[in-house]
Design a protein around this motif. Sequence first.
Motif, mmCIF file in Angstrom:
data_model
loop_
_atom_site.group_PDB
_atom_site.id
_atom_site.type_symbol
_atom_site.label_atom_id
_atom_site.label_comp_id
_atom_site.label_asym_id
_atom_site.label_seq_id
_atom_site.Cartn_x
_atom_site.Cartn_y
_atom_site.Cartn_z
ATOM 1 N N LEU A 92 0.832 -1.194 0.000
ATOM 2 C CA LEU A 92 0.000 0.000 0.000
ATOM 3 C C LEU A 92 0.872 1.251 0.000
ATOM 4 O O LEU A 92 2.043 1.217 0.363
ATOM 5 C CB LEU A 92 -0.918 0.011 1.224
ATOM 6 N N SER A 93 0.261 2.351 -0.405
ATOM 7 C CA SER A 93 0.982 3.623 -0.422
ATOM 8 C C SER A 93 1.337 4.046 0.994
ATOM 9 O O SER A 93 0.527 3.864 1.920
ATOM 10 C CB SER A 93 0.121 4.709 -1.072
ATOM 11 N N PRO A 94 2.509 4.606 1.206
ATOM 12 C CA PRO A 94 2.850 5.085 2.551
ATOM 13 C C PRO A 94 1.957 6.243 2.946
ATOM 14 O O PRO A 94 1.641 7.119 2.132
ATOM 15 C CB PRO A 94 4.313 5.528 2.414
ATOM 16 N N ALA A 95 1.526 6.252 4.184
ATOM 17 C CA ALA A 95 0.687 7.340 4.691
ATOM 18 C C ALA A 95 1.574 8.519 5.080
ATOM 19 O O ALA A 95 2.723 8.336 5.472
ATOM 20 C CB ALA A 95 -0.111 6.863 5.900
ATOM 21 N N PRO A 96 1.066 9.744 4.948
ATOM 22 C CA PRO A 96 1.849 10.901 5.420
ATOM 23 C C PRO A 96 2.264 10.705 6.875
ATOM 24 O O PRO A 96 1.467 10.286 7.710
ATOM 25 C CB PRO A 96 0.858 12.070 5.268
ATOM 26 N N GLU A 97 3.519 11.016 7.173
ATOM 27 C CA GLU A 97 4.048 10.734 8.504
ATOM 28 C C GLU A 97 3.294 11.457 9.606
ATOM 29 O O GLU A 97 3.213 10.970 10.733
ATOM 30 C CB GLU A 97 5.533 11.113 8.551
ATOM 31 N N VAL A 98 2.728 12.614 9.281
ATOM 32 C CA VAL A 98 2.039 13.376 10.317
ATOM 33 C C VAL A 98 0.849 12.609 10.870
ATOM 34 O O VAL A 98 0.460 12.805 12.024
ATOM 35 C CB VAL A 98 1.594 14.748 9.763
ATOM 36 N N PHE A 99 0.256 11.704 10.075
ATOM 37 C CA PHE A 99 -0.897 10.954 10.571
ATOM 38 C C PHE A 99 -0.479 9.978 11.660
ATOM 39 O O PHE A 99 -1.094 9.926 12.732
ATOM 40 C CB PHE A 99 -1.576 10.213 9.421
ATOM 41 N N ALA A 100 0.550 9.176 11.395
ATOM 42 C CA ALA A 100 0.981 8.215 12.405
ATOM 43 C C ALA A 100 1.593 8.912 13.607
ATOM 44 O O ALA A 100 1.251 8.629 14.761
ATOM 45 C CB ALA A 100 1.988 7.231 11.797
ATOM 46 N N TYR A 101 2.505 9.856 13.338
ATOM 47 C CA TYR A 101 3.158 10.559 14.436
ATOM 48 C C TYR A 101 2.168 11.434 15.199
ATOM 49 O O TYR A 101 2.100 11.415 16.431
ATOM 50 C CB TYR A 101 4.294 11.433 13.909
ATOM 51 N N GLY A 102 1.389 12.229 14.460
ATOM 52 C CA GLY A 102 0.522 13.195 15.108
ATOM 53 C C GLY A 102 -0.614 12.580 15.889
ATOM 54 O O GLY A 102 -0.881 12.970 17.032
ATOM 55 N N ALA A 103 -1.311 11.609 15.282
ATOM 56 C CA ALA A 103 -2.446 10.999 15.978
ATOM 57 C C ALA A 103 -1.979 10.219 17.205
ATOM 58 O O ALA A 103 -2.595 10.292 18.274
ATOM 59 C CB ALA A 103 -3.212 10.083 15.026
ATOM 60 N N ALA A 104 -0.896 9.465 17.058
ATOM 61 C CA ALA A 104 -0.387 8.708 18.203
ATOM 62 C C ALA A 104 0.104 9.649 19.295
ATOM 63 O O ALA A 104 -0.144 9.423 20.489
ATOM 64 C CB ALA A 104 0.736 7.772 17.756
ATOM 65 N N ALA A 105 0.789 10.718 18.906
ATOM 66 C CA ALA A 105 1.285 11.671 19.900
ATOM 67 C C ALA A 105 0.131 12.359 20.617
ATOM 68 O O ALA A 105 0.154 12.541 21.843
ATOM 69 C CB ALA A 105 2.188 12.709 19.239
#
Length: 423
Positions: A92-105
């Motif tokens: 699958l296409s990589p998700a923008p990093e802000v989604f994984a980093y931001g939502a988890a943070a």
Amino acid sequence: MLDVIGRLTTRHAGWVLAAWLVVLAAALVAWPEARPGGYGPLPAGPIGAAGTIVAALVLLAVLRSPSAALAVVLAAVAAHGLSAGLLAGLGLSPAPEVFAYGAAAGAATMLAHRVRERLHAAEPPARAVVTALEQVGAVVATSGAAWMAACAALPLGALPRGALPRGLGPSLALTAAVQMLVVLTLVPAVLAALGGSLAWPGGRRRTGPPSALARLGRAVAARPGAWTAVTAALIVAMGATGPVLVPEPLPFTVMAVAGVLVALVLALVLRSLIAPVYLTTGGLLVAWASGTAAAGPGRQIAVFMFALVMSVSSAVLVLARVRAAARTGSDPRTGSALAVKYAGPSALAALLAAGTLVAGAYDVLSGLCLVAGGAGLALVIVPGLAATLGGRAWWPDTAPGALSPGAAPSPEPVDAGGLAGRR
């Protein structure tokens, strides 16, 4: 369910941490393509090491604890590493990093902040983690479900070819699932392992002058109509300035469908027909204001989706606190004031962490709109409407307090804060 997870992760924190280390190592070894050039504990994409360091400093400021900030950073790194590995393995296409980093943070910040509050109230560390997970975990699950539902709207956007990676919707949905798993299992184990160090520096909560949020809560409760109307007008004004700066409108279809899907999820979880309307409408306004400030169709959609999820999740946290106060017999205005005082700090901390990452990855103005608009929704509009509408704010549910059916009444005093009914 959340209390069971809390007890397991606190009693067996070492085993949970060891299992997570194995899972993360296996993901990154099995799919080396998930590691871009220079991959390490910090993002290699648009956020970069500098953006992550700034976000960490913001976390130190809002959490006032080095160990709590470390736990949040570890959650963001784990969510990004595992989701990147899974996406690479599935093609699958990589998700923008802000989604994984931001939502988890953001979610981990809510949890860590609540644990510190319980520790300062002299609750034992293990019990503080369980209590915080019972209270904040429902919001994490709700926002994750709303995020996954909203991803279905992405293919409907009339965007230029190449504006968004193909298959971004499934990628973001998987990222949301990973984020929930990390925050609900890994973060409690890390917080339990850190124990009493989370309370440092600081001590047991003492009576003193009212905090800024306590004063805000009382002001909103005293004149809810005026505060709500003015704040909503300011958020609309923020969004209206976006097209002036960036003359590329957000696709209406994506916004409408995303809003409907998020509202449906909230209606099912909150057992309400009224609350999803103002939660989703407010979230759409904040997301619109944040998204229109970003240059480029793809960037606008990414910021819009992220801002929608983060603003709604922070607002749900405050609303749940209002319902908890109503369940213990507080009148609507008192409950709204208490919600801003006790749930407001966690909601604001999550928004600050998310807004910092958005500013680093996309646009500073977008990050400011997310923080300002999300704070206006969570700290003013939601408690203002609750104070005005009373029990009708979550109609037809007549048993306020729990985020899910069947929760037992909580013996926790109103002044202890927190979400409702998960004891």
